[in-house]
Design an enzyme around this catalytic site. Sequence first.
Site, PDB file in Angstrom:
ATOM      1  CG  ASP A 129      60.140 -24.083 -24.149  1.00 25.18           C
ATOM      2  OD1 ASP A 129      59.957 -24.272 -25.360  1.00 25.18           O
ATOM      3  OD2 ASP A 129      59.570 -24.758 -23.270  1.00 25.18           O
ATOM      4  CG  HIS A 160      57.157 -25.990 -26.655  1.00 30.26           C
ATOM      5  ND1 HIS A 160      58.042 -25.887 -25.604  1.00 30.26           N
ATOM      6  CD2 HIS A 160      56.344 -27.033 -26.360  1.00 30.26           C
ATOM      7  CE1 HIS A 160      57.781 -26.821 -24.712  1.00 30.26           C
ATOM      8  NE2 HIS A 160      56.754 -27.532 -25.152  1.00 30.26           N
ATOM      9  CG  ASN A 251      54.216 -35.388 -23.881  1.00 29.16           C
ATOM     10  OD1 ASN A 251      53.859 -35.329 -22.716  1.00 29.16           O
ATOM     11  ND2 ASN A 251      54.249 -34.341 -24.680  1.00 29.16           N
ATOM     12  CB  ALA A 267      60.610 -35.146 -14.678  1.00 29.57           C
ATOM     13  CE1 TYR A 269      69.347 -36.971 -13.428  1.00 34.39           C
ATOM     14  CE2 TYR A 269      68.694 -34.905 -14.453  1.00 34.39           C
ATOM     15  CZ  TYR A 269      69.405 -36.092 -14.494  1.00 34.39           C
ATOM     16  OH  TYR A 269      70.182 -36.379 -15.585  1.00 34.39           O
TER      17      TYR A 269
END
Length: 552
Positions: A129, A160, A251, A267, A269
């Site tokens: 991140d 974040h 999102n 996500a 995969y």
Amino acid sequence: MKNFPLHLLLSVLFLVTWFPISVGAEGTMDTEEADRYIIGFEQSIDLNVLEKTEYTLHHEYEGIQAISASLDRTAVHTLQNDPRIAWIEEDQKVTADRQVRNWGFSSVGADTTKKLKVNGSGVKVAVIDTGINRDHPDLKVAGGKNFVDDVNSYEDDNGHGSHVAGVINAQDNGLGTLGVAPAASMYAVKALDSDGIGNEADVIAGIDWAIQNGMDIINLSLTSPQSSTGLEKIIKKARDQGIFVIAASGNDKSGNGQLTKDVMYPARYDSVIGVGAIDEDETIAEYSYQGESLDFVAPGTQIYSTYMDTEEGNYAHMSGTSMAAPYVSGIIALYKSQFPDLTYLEITNLLNKHVKDLGVKGKDKTYGEGLIQAPISLFIDLKASDWFTPFVNELSQSQMIKGYPDYTFRPQGDITRQEVITLIGRALELNGEKRDTMYTDVTKYHYGSGYIASATSREIVTGYPDQTFKPEANITRADVAVMVYRAFDIPASNERVFEDVDPDKYYYEAIHSLANEDIITGYSETEFKPLKPITRAEFSSILAKTLNGSLR
């Protein structure tokens, strides 16, 4: 023809600047005029393919036989025709979708896990991140790596990454908030810059670092609208080594997430656990991407967690699938901590088994398998819906009962006379030192011999006329009632409840005394079945109710 995919995004989203190491045939490449690419090789990495091209090398990925480099777009066509090259793709950007206590902790069942003292100890989690705030009083960072620039620091300069980390690992110290797995070892892998944006190549490097450094879990609160060969390969390598890779579903800023055909990458995969977000009322968040690749949902709206230092303090509320993904990472850390010998597939099966089904029955495109849930017991064969689970938890929390080496409790299995006396002896803190007894079939080599001897001297238990105890024999419901009645201060009662309990039997008073205290129940209002063998679940409920009136 090789693909050149677009930029990656995060699920509270971000971009990365970089300060490359310069390598090239004619010297340093002007990176402002160059494009970044990820180049995969058919066999081993061979930089000789670039000997006639000015380039700047950023990363080498030995695990997937690839590199990332900046070079002029005109050189790409030549490289595509080189037999040593397997694939080339543009280096995408990754971002984190930011929307801006913590209701999520209870929603995923972490309250129960906390009581059981399961906290993620021994598990290593990498948060790829914007870094993590190492000076935050509610965060504990075990280490990390910076792939954004050449500064030897993985400090968060955005917020974040710290927010994501807090959902997983905020410390149990009375401050601010509490993470799902506060004792897990948290590693900060900085692949996103102060704007929350990063190059896909840096994310790949971060995953490679996590593999090389023995991480158990990788959290990717980031997304991309298109697939990437390099990212897919390195994630598959992680999965093949038993590492859980969790990613946010993405999102939709238009608020029409319910209309999406599938979740975003990575996500989507097969090697990734894709996570969508729900609101506090446990309905899908309007921004959460959905689709057939969605595996689970978790709390994502208005999540209170740790943050970087601002005028408002070092905590913040944030919303997004970025917040949902770390709930799953934290919960998997709990499962791995409690059941360290289970395989990737076995833990995945447990996640599916204990999920809270939402929406239509079974897996669907809106909620996946359902709302992820933390372990509800120290044993893998108990469910939240089992009537006896609270009683087993009460006894296991106090370390009075233990399961089998395969992490099962076997609640419907019978329990022996020796086991019952051992548990009663532990509860009463009797002398359990193994020793010879008055019974011909109980010697000092029996694990329960000390408790059997002590219970006999206290007239809690007696043997058979032939001077045996039959320690391995299954015990009946009647005999358990007698032992518990004699062992604990239970008010006497002869008020008849069960019609199948003969008033002339030795167990009549014990059974009805326990029944009038709501310690035991029958199969119906009038039937007790006193001579039926008692199960491990039934005895656990009787002992727990006896010791803790609040569970009655």
